[in-house]
Motif scaffolding. Structure first.
Motif, PDB file in Angstrom:
ATOM      1  N   ALA A  46       0.800  -1.225   0.000  1.00 53.50           N
ATOM      2  CA  ALA A  46       0.000   0.000   0.000  1.00 53.50           C
ATOM      3  C   ALA A  46       0.836   1.280   0.000  1.00 53.50           C
ATOM      4  CB  ALA A  46      -0.970  -0.013   1.183  1.00 53.50           C
ATOM      5  N   PRO A  47       1.870   1.428   0.850  1.00 56.82           N
ATOM      6  CA  PRO A  47       2.618   2.695   0.827  1.00 56.82           C
ATOM      7  C   PRO A  47       3.259   2.995  -0.522  1.00 56.82           C
ATOM      8  CG  PRO A  47       3.078   1.468   2.832  1.00 56.82           C
ATOM      9  CD  PRO A  47       2.322   0.547   1.937  1.00 56.82           C
ATOM     10  N   ALA A  48       3.908   1.991  -1.121  1.00 55.10           N
ATOM     11  CA  ALA A  48       4.541   2.198  -2.423  1.00 55.10           C
ATOM     12  C   ALA A  48       3.503   2.432  -3.514  1.00 55.10           C
ATOM     13  CB  ALA A  48       5.418   0.992  -2.773  1.00 55.10           C
ATOM     14  N   ALA A  49       2.437   1.624  -3.507  1.00 56.38           N
ATOM     15  CA  ALA A  49       1.418   1.724  -4.551  1.00 56.38           C
ATOM     16  C   ALA A  49       0.741   3.093  -4.532  1.00 56.38           C
ATOM     17  CB  ALA A  49       0.375   0.619  -4.370  1.00 56.38           C
ATOM     18  N   MET A  50       0.383   3.572  -3.358  1.00 57.41           N
ATOM     19  CA  MET A  50      -0.328   4.843  -3.272  1.00 57.41           C
ATOM     20  C   MET A  50       0.587   6.027  -3.579  1.00 57.41           C
ATOM     21  SD  MET A  50      -3.339   3.783  -2.707  1.00 57.41           S
ATOM     22  CE  MET A  50      -4.449   4.993  -1.998  1.00 57.41           C
ATOM     23  N   ALA A  51       1.861   5.943  -3.169  1.00 60.05           N
ATOM     24  CA  ALA A  51       2.799   7.020  -3.480  1.00 60.05           C
ATOM     25  C   ALA A  51       3.054   7.109  -4.981  1.00 60.05           C
ATOM     26  CB  ALA A  51       4.107   6.794  -2.734  1.00 60.05           C
ATOM     27  N   ILE A  52       3.244   5.957  -5.625  1.00 54.05           N
ATOM     28  CA  ILE A  52       3.490   5.943  -7.065  1.00 54.05           C
ATOM     29  C   ILE A  52       2.244   6.383  -7.824  1.00 54.05           C
ATOM     30  CG2 ILE A  52       3.965   4.406  -9.014  1.00 54.05           C
ATOM     31  CD1 ILE A  52       5.814   2.848  -7.109  1.00 54.05           C
ATOM     32  N   ALA A  53       1.066   6.000  -7.336  1.00 59.18           N
ATOM     33  CA  ALA A  53      -0.180   6.433  -7.980  1.00 59.18           C
ATOM     34  C   ALA A  53      -0.272   7.949  -8.001  1.00 59.18           C
ATOM     35  CB  ALA A  53      -1.375   5.845  -7.235  1.00 59.18           C
ATOM     36  N   SER A  54       0.094   8.576  -6.888  1.00 56.33           N
ATOM     37  CA  SER A  54       0.054  10.037  -6.816  1.00 56.33           C
ATOM     38  C   SER A  54       1.027  10.665  -7.805  1.00 56.33           C
ATOM     39  CB  SER A  54       0.393  10.478  -5.389  1.00 56.33           C
ATOM     40  OG  SER A  54       0.460  11.884  -5.293  1.00 56.33           O
ATOM     41  N   ARG A  55       2.188  10.052  -7.980  1.00 55.51           N
ATOM     42  CA  ARG A  55       3.218  10.633  -8.846  1.00 55.51           C
ATOM     43  C   ARG A  55       2.859  10.523 -10.321  1.00 55.51           C
ATOM     44  NH1 ARG A  55       8.259  12.473  -8.492  1.00 55.51           N
ATOM     45  NH2 ARG A  55       9.703  12.144 -10.222  1.00 55.51           N
ATOM     46  N   VAL A  56       2.247   9.404 -10.727  1.00 54.01           N
ATOM     47  CA  VAL A  56       2.021   9.180 -12.157  1.00 54.01           C
ATOM     48  C   VAL A  56       0.585   9.492 -12.587  1.00 54.01           C
ATOM     49  CG1 VAL A  56       3.830   7.437 -12.220  1.00 54.01           C
ATOM     50  CG2 VAL A  56       1.464   6.728 -11.868  1.00 54.01           C
ATOM     51  N   GLY A  57      -0.247   9.997 -11.666  1.00 56.47           N
ATOM     52  CA  GLY A  57      -1.574  10.440 -12.064  1.00 56.47           C
ATOM     53  C   GLY A  57      -2.666   9.403 -12.010  1.00 56.47           C
ATOM     54  N   ILE A  58      -2.503   8.361 -11.201  1.00 52.87           N
ATOM     55  CA  ILE A  58      -3.561   7.374 -10.997  1.00 52.87           C
ATOM     56  C   ILE A  58      -4.341   7.789  -9.753  1.00 52.87           C
ATOM     57  CG2 ILE A  58      -4.095   4.938 -10.613  1.00 52.87           C
ATOM     58  CD1 ILE A  58      -1.397   4.231 -11.794  1.00 52.87           C
ATOM     59  N   SER A  59      -5.651   7.730  -9.813  1.00 54.94           N
ATOM     60  CA  SER A  59      -6.443   8.102  -8.640  1.00 54.94           C
ATOM     61  C   SER A  59      -6.197   7.094  -7.518  1.00 54.94           C
ATOM     62  CB  SER A  59      -7.934   8.129  -8.978  1.00 54.94           C
ATOM     63  OG  SER A  59      -8.461   6.815  -9.054  1.00 54.94           O
ATOM     64  N   PRO A  60      -6.196   7.557  -6.261  1.00 51.96           N
ATOM     65  CA  PRO A  60      -5.989   6.631  -5.144  1.00 51.96           C
ATOM     66  C   PRO A  60      -6.989   5.474  -5.140  1.00 51.96           C
ATOM     67  CG  PRO A  60      -5.842   8.896  -4.386  1.00 51.96           C
ATOM     68  CD  PRO A  60      -6.330   8.948  -5.810  1.00 51.96           C
ATOM     69  N   PHE A  61      -8.232   5.768  -5.529  1.00 56.20           N
ATOM     70  CA  PHE A  61      -9.245   4.714  -5.546  1.00 56.20           C
ATOM     71  C   PHE A  61      -8.902   3.622  -6.552  1.00 56.20           C
ATOM     72  CE2 PHE A  61     -13.286   3.173  -7.493  1.00 56.20           C
ATOM     73  CZ  PHE A  61     -13.707   2.400  -6.425  1.00 56.20           C
ATOM     74  N   LEU A  62      -8.484   4.024  -7.763  1.00 59.56           N
ATOM     75  CA  LEU A  62      -8.143   3.030  -8.779  1.00 59.56           C
ATOM     76  C   LEU A  62      -6.958   2.171  -8.359  1.00 59.56           C
ATOM     77  CD1 LEU A  62      -8.504   4.541 -12.376  1.00 59.56           C
ATOM     78  CD2 LEU A  62      -9.853   2.764 -11.269  1.00 59.56           C
ATOM     79  N   MET A  63      -5.930   2.795  -7.762  1.00 60.91           N
ATOM     80  CA  MET A  63      -4.779   2.009  -7.337  1.00 60.91           C
ATOM     81  C   MET A  63      -5.156   1.061  -6.202  1.00 60.91           C
ATOM     82  SD  MET A  63      -1.727   1.046  -7.720  1.00 60.91           S
ATOM     83  CE  MET A  63      -0.717   2.183  -8.686  1.00 60.91           C
ATOM     84  N   ALA A  64      -5.954   1.550  -5.240  1.00 60.05           N
ATOM     85  CA  ALA A  64      -6.410   0.674  -4.157  1.00 60.05           C
ATOM     86  C   ALA A  64      -7.253  -0.475  -4.712  1.00 60.05           C
ATOM     87  CB  ALA A  64      -7.211   1.475  -3.140  1.00 60.05           C
ATOM     88  N   LEU A  65      -8.048  -0.170  -5.737  1.00 61.15           N
ATOM     89  CA  LEU A  65      -8.891  -1.182  -6.356  1.00 61.15           C
ATOM     90  C   LEU A  65      -8.055  -2.317  -6.949  1.00 61.15           C
ATOM     91  CD1 LEU A  65     -11.996  -1.259  -6.759  1.00 61.15           C
ATOM     92  CD2 LEU A  65     -11.600  -0.475  -9.087  1.00 61.15           C
ATOM     93  N   MET A  66      -6.983  -1.962  -7.657  1.00 64.16           N
ATOM     94  CA  MET A  66      -6.174  -2.979  -8.313  1.00 64.16           C
ATOM     95  C   MET A  66      -5.250  -3.703  -7.336  1.00 64.16           C
ATOM     96  SD  MET A  66      -7.111  -3.303 -11.366  1.00 64.16           S
ATOM     97  CE  MET A  66      -5.778  -4.122 -12.245  1.00 64.16           C
ATOM     98  N   ALA A  67      -4.479  -2.949  -6.556  1.00 57.84           N
ATOM     99  CA  ALA A  67      -3.542  -3.584  -5.634  1.00 57.84           C
ATOM    100  C   ALA A  67      -4.280  -4.372  -4.552  1.00 57.84           C
ATOM    101  CB  ALA A  67      -2.638  -2.527  -5.000  1.00 57.84           C
ATOM    102  N   GLY A  68      -5.394  -3.809  -4.048  1.00 57.93           N
ATOM    103  CA  GLY A  68      -6.156  -4.496  -3.011  1.00 57.93           C
ATOM    104  C   GLY A  68      -6.812  -5.770  -3.513  1.00 57.93           C
ATOM    105  N   ASN A  69      -7.431  -5.699  -4.691  1.00 60.10           N
ATOM    106  CA  ASN A  69      -8.049  -6.912  -5.241  1.00 60.10           C
ATOM    107  C   ASN A  69      -6.995  -7.948  -5.630  1.00 60.10           C
ATOM    108  OD1 ASN A  69     -11.057  -7.005  -5.463  1.00 60.10           O
ATOM    109  ND2 ASN A  69     -10.743  -4.984  -6.354  1.00 60.10           N
ATOM    110  N   GLY A  70      -5.801  -7.487  -6.021  1.00 62.50           N
ATOM    111  CA  GLY A  70      -4.729  -8.435  -6.292  1.00 62.50           C
ATOM    112  C   GLY A  70      -4.362  -9.223  -5.056  1.00 62.50           C
ATOM    113  N   ALA A  71      -4.198  -8.516  -3.920  1.00 58.50           N
ATOM    114  CA  ALA A  71      -3.875  -9.208  -2.670  1.00 58.50           C
ATOM    115  C   ALA A  71      -5.014 -10.129  -2.245  1.00 58.50           C
ATOM    116  CB  ALA A  71      -3.575  -8.184  -1.580  1.00 58.50           C
ATOM    117  N   LEU A  72      -6.246  -9.661  -2.380  1.00 62.56           N
ATOM    118  CA  LEU A  72      -7.394 -10.480  -1.982  1.00 62.56           C
ATOM    119  C   LEU A  72      -7.595 -11.674  -2.910  1.00 62.56           C
ATOM    120  CD1 LEU A  72      -9.812  -7.586  -1.035  1.00 62.56           C
ATOM    121  CD2 LEU A  72      -8.978  -9.354   0.516  1.00 62.56           C
ATOM    122  N   ALA A  73      -7.136 -11.564  -4.154  1.00 60.97           N
ATOM    123  CA  ALA A  73      -7.251 -12.695  -5.077  1.00 60.97           C
ATOM    124  C   ALA A  73      -6.453 -13.894  -4.595  1.00 60.97           C
ATOM    125  CB  ALA A  73      -6.783 -12.280  -6.473  1.00 60.97           C
TER     126      ALA A  73
END
Length: 356
Positions: A46-73
């Motif tokens: 989460a810390p790396a994913a959300m920081a990188i999302a902010s830098r490259v223009g991905i919304s926090p919700f979209l990054m949480a959606l992908m990284a979180g569902n990946g872990a839950l998968a």
């Protein structure tokens, strides 16, 4: 090592922001599957994913959606804590030997909703847009940079594997081989390999023991006792009878999926929902005309896991806590809560399509 792997992932994405979100899904899935489970995998990512999302223009919700569902998968992997709980309960009710099918159904469900939500909420635009995301990655994740530049190995380049890393990777490979290939008990195999890694000085055991989630362990064991009391006092039979009154052989899968998902929004999947709901599957199958209880159990497993990105769950809360400074945390909280509640209905429909 995580920051170095993330840097490689950024380069492989060739600057496309959308590919970064997909890569975090894959990384989260791999980490959860090999034994970490969804919560530890999310805590690492989460810390790396959300920081990188902010830098490259991905919304926090979209990054949480992908990284979180990946872990839950990967959370129902036979090596992950929730998978161990689910498979243990299923073995006790006569549904043993389907660990990998359970894992694959859950992985498929999370891939469908994760990628579906990603594309629905702006993923197509991200995949087509090009971002120069590779330079200065460490500055995009200062928390990880600080971690990498502190301690006894501060003079080594980020991402270089040391002796303890190689030994740990070997231990994980041995653990997977022992459980998957030789059918050894997952708990005993993990205990033996962890002890060997401690003796090989790959970790400071005092710090590792202090960081273990003792509160969660006590909660799960305590709930297990309460569930057994509920079973002995015929409480599960009453719940089963209530579901049977409104369900038919054709509607039992979405009904139990909806019920399990709704309860899982505000309670522990592994500590409460699965130990309570799974033992009802054989009785429900028998009372509804002798239908196969296995798809009923799969509906419970999948639907309970699908809602775990809610902001009321640990995985969702980890991504909210990792939102970069300046993010609208309240908006992210509401979005993840809405997502979790929506998954109650989506999970019921998906389980009807998969198992009904």
């Amino acid at each position: 090592t995580l920051a170095g792997g993330t840097a490689h992932a950024v380069r492989l994405g060739r600057g496309r922001a959308g590919m970064l979100a997909i890569m975090f899904f894959v990384i989260g899935f791999a980490r959860a599957t090999i034994g970490a489970g969804a919560t530890p995998a999310s805590a690492l990512l989460a810390p790396a994913a959300m920081a990188i999302a902010s830098r490259v223009g991905i919304s926090p919700f979209l990054m949480a959606l992908m990284a979180g569902n990946g872990a839950l998968a990967g959370t129902l992997s036979p090596f992950a804590p929730t998978g161990v709980v689910a498979n243990g309960v299923m073995a006790r009710i006569g549904l043993a030997g389907v660990e990998w099918q359970t894992f694959l159904y859950n992985a498929l469900a999370h891939a469908l909703v994760g990628f579906g939500g990603f594309l629905l909420f702006g993923g197509w635009k991200l995949l087509r847009a090009r971002r120069n995301a590779a330079p200065n990655l460490v500055h995009a994740a200062p928390a990880f940079a600080g971690e990498l530049t502190s301690g006894a190995h501060a003079d080594e380049p980020p991402g270089r594997l040391r002796r303890e890393h190689w030994l740990t990777i070997g231990g994980i490979a041995l653990f997977i081989g022992a459980v998957a290939g030789f059918k050894l008990d997952v708990g005993m195999a993990g205990l033996v390999i962890a002890t060997a890694l401690i003796l090989l000085r790959t970790v400071e055991e005092t710090k590792a023991i202090q960081r273990m989630p003792w509160g969660v362990m006590l909660m799960v064991t305590g709930v297990t006792v309460l569930i057994e009391l509920l079973r002995e006092t015929q409480g599960l039979a009453l719940i089963t009878e209530g579901i049977k009154q409104i369900a038919t052989a054709g509607t039992i899968h979405p009904i139990v999926a909806f019920a399990a998902g709704l309860v899982s929004v505000y309670s522990s999947t592994s500590g409460v929902v699965l130990p309570v709901f799974l033992p009802m599957a054989p009785a429900l199958g028998q009372d509804l005309g002798g239908i196969d209880p296995l798809p009923i159990a799969w509906s419970m497993n999948v639907s309970a896991s699908l809602v775990d990105l809610s902001s009321l769950s640990t995985v969702g809360a980890l991504f909210i806590a990792s939102a970069p400074a300046g993010s609208d945390v309240r908006k992210l909280f509401v979005a993840l809560l809405a997502w979790g509640l929506a998954m109650v209905v989506v999970g019921a429909a998906l389980c009807w399509a998969l198992f009904g």
